[in-house]
Structure formats: C-alpha cells, structure tokens
Write a protein that holds these residues in place. Structure first.
Motif, PDB file in Angstrom:
ATOM      1  N   GLY A 244      -1.386   5.685   0.785  1.00 15.40           N
ATOM      2  CA  GLY A 244      -0.684   4.521   1.304  1.00 15.40           C
ATOM      3  C   GLY A 244      -1.127   4.095   2.688  1.00 15.40           C
ATOM      4  O   GLY A 244      -0.874   2.955   3.105  1.00 15.40           O
ATOM      5  N   GLU A 245      -1.815   4.990   3.402  1.00 15.37           N
ATOM      6  CA  GLU A 245      -2.302   4.685   4.745  1.00 15.37           C
ATOM      7  C   GLU A 245      -3.713   4.115   4.748  1.00 15.37           C
ATOM      8  O   GLU A 245      -4.174   3.602   5.778  1.00 15.37           O
ATOM      9  CB  GLU A 245      -2.274   5.947   5.606  1.00 15.37           C
TER      10      GLU A 245
ATOM     11  N   ARG B 188       0.841  -1.209   0.000  1.00 11.10           N
ATOM     12  CA  ARG B 188       0.000   0.000   0.000  1.00 11.10           C
ATOM     13  C   ARG B 188       0.869   1.250   0.000  1.00 11.10           C
ATOM     14  O   ARG B 188       0.570   2.238  -0.678  1.00 11.10           O
ATOM     15  CB  ARG B 188      -0.942  -0.010   1.204  1.00 11.10           C
ATOM     16  N   LYS B 189       1.933   1.212   0.768  1.00 12.37           N
ATOM     17  CA  LYS B 189       2.847   2.361   0.810  1.00 12.37           C
ATOM     18  C   LYS B 189       3.464   2.613  -0.562  1.00 12.37           C
ATOM     19  O   LYS B 189       3.551   3.763  -1.020  1.00 12.37           O
ATOM     20  CB  LYS B 189       3.941   2.117   1.844  1.00 12.37           C
TER      21      LYS B 189
ATOM     22  N   GLU C 199       3.034   5.867  -3.006  1.00 14.12           N
ATOM     23  CA  GLU C 199       4.142   6.697  -3.515  1.00 14.12           C
ATOM     24  C   GLU C 199       3.998   6.926  -5.023  1.00 14.12           C
ATOM     25  O   GLU C 199       4.215   8.045  -5.512  1.00 14.12           O
ATOM     26  CB  GLU C 199       5.465   6.027  -3.170  1.00 14.12           C
TER      27      GLU C 199
END
Length: 212
Positions: A110-111, A60-61, A65
């Motif tokens: 991403g969170e 996910r991070k 990005e």
C-alpha cells in the motif's frame, strides 16, 4: 541509463524490498513505459488490454490490505516459495530469500507509490478451459512495461495475489463488469546500485529438442 538488450533481459528482477516507498514516480515516466508496452504482440491485433494506474493513497492502501490478506492465506497454506525445494540446500536458500521479500511486499504494498494493473476486456466472459490465448495477449505487454521501467531506473514486481479479491478491487477502481484483471505491477524507483542475473537451472536440464 544506457543498458544493452542482453543486460536488460538478464537483470530485470522482481523488486520488492528495494522499492523506494518515499520517492514519487512522475506520471510521464509511467506513460513512457506504457507506450512501449503497447508495442507488444496481442492476439489478432485486438488490443483488448487496459491499464489502471493507481496513485491515490487511499486506494493504494485498500489494495495493499486486500493483498496482505491474500498473502497471509497463501503463506499459511504451505504452498509459498519457502516450501519449495527443501531437499536442495542451494535452492532452498534462494526460496527463503524470495519468501522473505514477498512477505515484505505484502506488508508494504500500500505504500508503493504506483500500482499498475493490467486488464483485459472480455465481452463474452472468461472462456472455459484453456485461457492461454486470452492472457497471452496481455502478459507480453506487462513484461515489456517491466523492461521499460528497469531501463528508466524503476523497479517492478510481477504479482497476482490480489486476484483473490479481484471483485473487491474492481469495485474500488470502478471497473466495468467485462474487464478482468491479469497482473499487478507495483512500481517505484529502486534503491541500491543495480541487479545481477539470477541463478537459474542450467538450460540443458530444461531443454528438449524434437521430443521430451
């Protein structure tokens, strides 16, 4: 949650700032929404769709990005929501809000605890010219997922900005070469109470009967 069909259709919004970034979403709830999404129409009943549910924090991070990089380029191009309808004060204010919330999502994607990516199998590659028939077999199901999520207290947002880095995301998620991504639906519980119908153009300004 009990909600009428009309309320569901008029209050399912793209949720960005109000996504709860800290509350886990049970996979069984995501599965429920996808089971309903699979009832949507699909051309020739081919059902060539696939659904990638991303919960791994590192993945996910990484998607976040790529997404932020794409957003920065899009916003810098001057073609984002903020640049539209500047000569109409009422609509310009709404566009500012949309742009602000989109920027927030780009910063925090991403969170978001669950990323749902709708894909299509394209054995012969993407067709040249009109692709409405292809993506028209995926997008109704994606919208059905959003409606099902809304009915269960989840917020979603419809976005495709990550597709500027489609090949990188495909490699990250180990997608076969004949699977193409069509939409990214960040999914989380939403904060606050509920949602109101959005202000839209009057129907008579966009309705044409028999001719333009």
């Amino acid at each position: 949650m009990t909600i009428s069909a009309d309320e569901l259709l008029t209050t399912t919004r793209s949720v960005r700032k109000r996504l709860d970034l800290t509350r886990p979403v049970p996979m069984e709830l995501v599965r429920e929404c996808l089971e309903l999404a699979l009832q949507a129409p699909t051309g020739g009943n081919a059902q060539l769709w696939h659904w990638i549910v991303v919960t791994d924090p590192g993945k996910r991070k990484a998607i976040g990005e790529y997404y932020a990089r794409s957003w920065n380029a899009y916003y810098g191009s001057g073609s984002s929501a903020r640049s539209l309808f500047k000569d109409d004060p009422a609509r310009a204010a709404a566009q500012e809000r949309v742009s602000d919330s989109a920027a927030y999502l780009a910063e925090h994607l991403g969170e978001v605890p669950v990323h749902v990516i709708g894909c299509m199998t394209v054995p012969a590659g993407l067709p040249e010219g009109n692709q409405a028939g292809l993506w028209g077999s995926l997008l109704p199901a994606a919208w059905s997922f959003m409606l099902a999520a809304r009915a269960r207290g989840l917020g979603t947002a419809w976005t495709t900005l990550h597709l500027a880095y489609e090949s990188e995301v495909a490699e990250l998620l180990e997608l076969p070469a004949n699977v193409r991504q069509g939409v990214l639906l960040p999914t989380a519980y939403y904060t606050g109470e509920t949602f109101r119908p959005a202000r839209r153009q009057p129907l008579d300004e966009v309705l044409h009967v028999d001719r333009w």
